[in-house]
Motif scaffolding. Sequence first.
Motif, PDB file in Angstrom:
ATOM      1  N   SER A 182       1.333  12.196   9.123  1.00  0.00           N
ATOM      2  CA  SER A 182       0.271  11.613   8.299  1.00  0.00           C
ATOM      3  C   SER A 182       0.036  10.134   8.583  1.00  0.00           C
ATOM      4  O   SER A 182      -1.069   9.635   8.371  1.00  0.00           O
ATOM      5  CB  SER A 182       0.594  11.812   6.814  1.00  0.00           C
ATOM      6  N   THR A 183       1.055   9.418   9.038  1.00  0.00           N
ATOM      7  CA  THR A 183       0.849   8.002   9.365  1.00  0.00           C
ATOM      8  C   THR A 183      -0.165   7.828  10.488  1.00  0.00           C
ATOM      9  O   THR A 183      -0.920   6.860  10.504  1.00  0.00           O
ATOM     10  CB  THR A 183       2.180   7.343   9.782  1.00  0.00           C
ATOM     11  N   TYR A 184      -0.194   8.771  11.421  1.00  0.00           N
ATOM     12  CA  TYR A 184      -1.126   8.696  12.543  1.00  0.00           C
ATOM     13  C   TYR A 184      -2.541   9.148  12.177  1.00  0.00           C
ATOM     14  O   TYR A 184      -3.530   8.615  12.675  1.00  0.00           O
ATOM     15  CB  TYR A 184      -0.657   9.606  13.688  1.00  0.00           C
ATOM     16  N   LEU A 185      -2.624  10.189  11.352  1.00  0.00           N
ATOM     17  CA  LEU A 185      -3.855  10.975  11.232  1.00  0.00           C
ATOM     18  C   LEU A 185      -5.093  10.202  10.764  1.00  0.00           C
ATOM     19  O   LEU A 185      -6.129  10.234  11.440  1.00  0.00           O
ATOM     20  CB  LEU A 185      -3.596  12.189  10.348  1.00  0.00           C
ATOM     21  N   PHE A 225       5.318   9.759   3.806  1.00  0.00           N
ATOM     22  CA  PHE A 225       3.893   9.639   3.478  1.00  0.00           C
ATOM     23  C   PHE A 225       3.142  10.917   3.830  1.00  0.00           C
ATOM     24  O   PHE A 225       3.329  11.487   4.901  1.00  0.00           O
ATOM     25  CB  PHE A 225       3.296   8.442   4.231  1.00  0.00           C
ATOM     26  N   MET A 226       2.257  11.330   2.918  1.00  0.00           N
ATOM     27  CA  MET A 226       1.540  12.589   3.089  1.00  0.00           C
ATOM     28  C   MET A 226       0.050  12.400   2.792  1.00  0.00           C
ATOM     29  O   MET A 226      -0.318  11.829   1.755  1.00  0.00           O
ATOM     30  CB  MET A 226       2.123  13.629   2.124  1.00  0.00           C
ATOM     31  N   GLU A 252       3.863  11.200  -1.347  1.00  0.00           N
ATOM     32  CA  GLU A 252       4.916  11.572  -0.417  1.00  0.00           C
ATOM     33  C   GLU A 252       5.119  13.084  -0.444  1.00  0.00           C
ATOM     34  O   GLU A 252       4.792  13.745  -1.428  1.00  0.00           O
ATOM     35  CB  GLU A 252       6.245  10.904  -0.793  1.00  0.00           C
ATOM     36  N   ASP A 253       5.692  13.612   0.647  1.00  0.00           N
ATOM     37  CA  ASP A 253       6.078  15.017   0.637  1.00  0.00           C
ATOM     38  C   ASP A 253       7.493  15.147   0.057  1.00  0.00           C
ATOM     39  O   ASP A 253       8.079  14.164  -0.415  1.00  0.00           O
ATOM     40  CB  ASP A 253       5.970  15.624   2.041  1.00  0.00           C
ATOM     41  N   THR A 264       0.830  -1.209   0.000  1.00  0.00           N
ATOM     42  CA  THR A 264       0.000   0.000   0.000  1.00  0.00           C
ATOM     43  C   THR A 264       0.860   1.252   0.000  1.00  0.00           C
ATOM     44  O   THR A 264       0.496   2.269  -0.611  1.00  0.00           O
ATOM     45  CB  THR A 264      -0.953   0.001   1.218  1.00  0.00           C
ATOM     46  N   ARG A 265       2.012   1.172   0.683  1.00  0.00           N
ATOM     47  CA  ARG A 265       2.887   2.347   0.767  1.00  0.00           C
ATOM     48  C   ARG A 265       3.357   2.803  -0.618  1.00  0.00           C
ATOM     49  O   ARG A 265       3.570   4.002  -0.860  1.00  0.00           O
ATOM     50  CB  ARG A 265       4.093   2.017   1.661  1.00  0.00           C
ATOM     51  N   GLN A 266       3.474   1.868  -1.549  1.00  0.00           N
ATOM     52  CA  GLN A 266       3.908   2.200  -2.903  1.00  0.00           C
ATOM     53  C   GLN A 266       2.875   3.043  -3.654  1.00  0.00           C
ATOM     54  O   GLN A 266       3.194   3.688  -4.652  1.00  0.00           O
ATOM     55  CB  GLN A 266       4.160   0.912  -3.702  1.00  0.00           C
ATOM     56  N   LEU A 267       1.631   3.040  -3.147  1.00  0.00           N
ATOM     57  CA  LEU A 267       0.531   3.650  -3.896  1.00  0.00           C
ATOM     58  C   LEU A 267       0.108   5.025  -3.375  1.00  0.00           C
ATOM     59  O   LEU A 267      -0.774   5.655  -3.948  1.00  0.00           O
ATOM     60  CB  LEU A 267      -0.680   2.703  -3.862  1.00  0.00           C
ATOM     61  N   VAL A 268       0.708   5.468  -2.266  1.00  0.00           N
ATOM     62  CA  VAL A 268       0.298   6.748  -1.676  1.00  0.00           C
ATOM     63  C   VAL A 268       1.317   7.835  -1.995  1.00  0.00           C
ATOM     64  O   VAL A 268       2.430   7.568  -2.448  1.00  0.00           O
ATOM     65  CB  VAL A 268       0.106   6.615  -0.141  1.00  0.00           C
TER      66      VAL A 268
END
Length: 354
Positions: A222-225, A155-156, A149-150, A143-147
Amino acid sequence: MKQKPTYKTKGFWAGILLAQFLLFFIFSKIEFVVNLFSSFFELQKGYHQAIFSSLAFSVGDIFYIILGIGLLYFVFKIIKKKSRNIFLLRFLIAANILYFSYQLFWGMLYFQQPIIKNLPKGNITLKETQDLTLKYLNLCKQTRQLVKEDKNGVFMVTNLGSIKNEILQNQNYLPDFLGHKKAVNINAFKPSLYEGVMSYTGILGYYNPFTAEAQYNAELPSTYLPFTLAHESIHQLGFAREQEANFTGFLVGRSATNLELRYSTEYFVLKSLLNSLAEKNPEFAKSVLQNYSAEMKRDRRAEKDFRKKHEGLLDVLFGYTNDLFLKSNQQEGSITYSYFVDLLIRFERTLPKK
């Protein structure tokens, strides 16, 4: 001398407050009564959320500010001998009203039947926990590959409104074993007015039982939000226990079409599993961390930097008081993830084997 009516005496209101403590303690032990409070919450929660959701600012935070100022004012007046009696009386009346309101709208929900009773029984094995950890490591990598980034490669979150909408939508499809809590589909998410202070307390978000608002710290990485939003929205449904809100928040986010919500959920699950393995098998936990993708390692570093920047006395103080509060309401301490992991693995047992 004319005697005061009983209801105008400090002793009367102190006695009422003590009687409330005892009465609600007894109520908490009676399943039928707890279910009545739960049913009442179901009846009123939609109206409760609708009243305050239409206002853009956090009404609950302003209420707490007024409450804090009022408390200081009462203390000042009670210290002064001339005004002590009347203000002590007023303080006791206010304490009775607040305590009753809290228990009526929220407090008794901590004593609902635990979710775990509706899931498969049996001991949780170390192998199950490790296998699930590896599963979520792979899911996170994918999933990380699909989101997005700043500029620092972290991750953003790009569309918080879309995340909120999907959380509300997914509440309609929660499994039946959770009970009969109905989604009301009202957007009552509010960024906290205390966000600058919250970052130093370790508190990610909170549910306000007086205004039914789901508060969150908008300064969070953003990982938490997204998962924090899912968690607080679950309190609005009527799940009071923290780790049950985590578990139900996981059910909301696990198959989300919004990739930012899904990644935040999967990442939270992975961290919880690793926390539970930190003592049981530290070498395994270390090897999983080493196998994070480069992108996930950047996200982890950003979280650690955020925590380090905001660590201090407030973090320790709020962590300790939150721990006491959780334990006083039949919950594990604030840094314990074992109940969440138990729920997670027992739920995993109900899924079709691939």
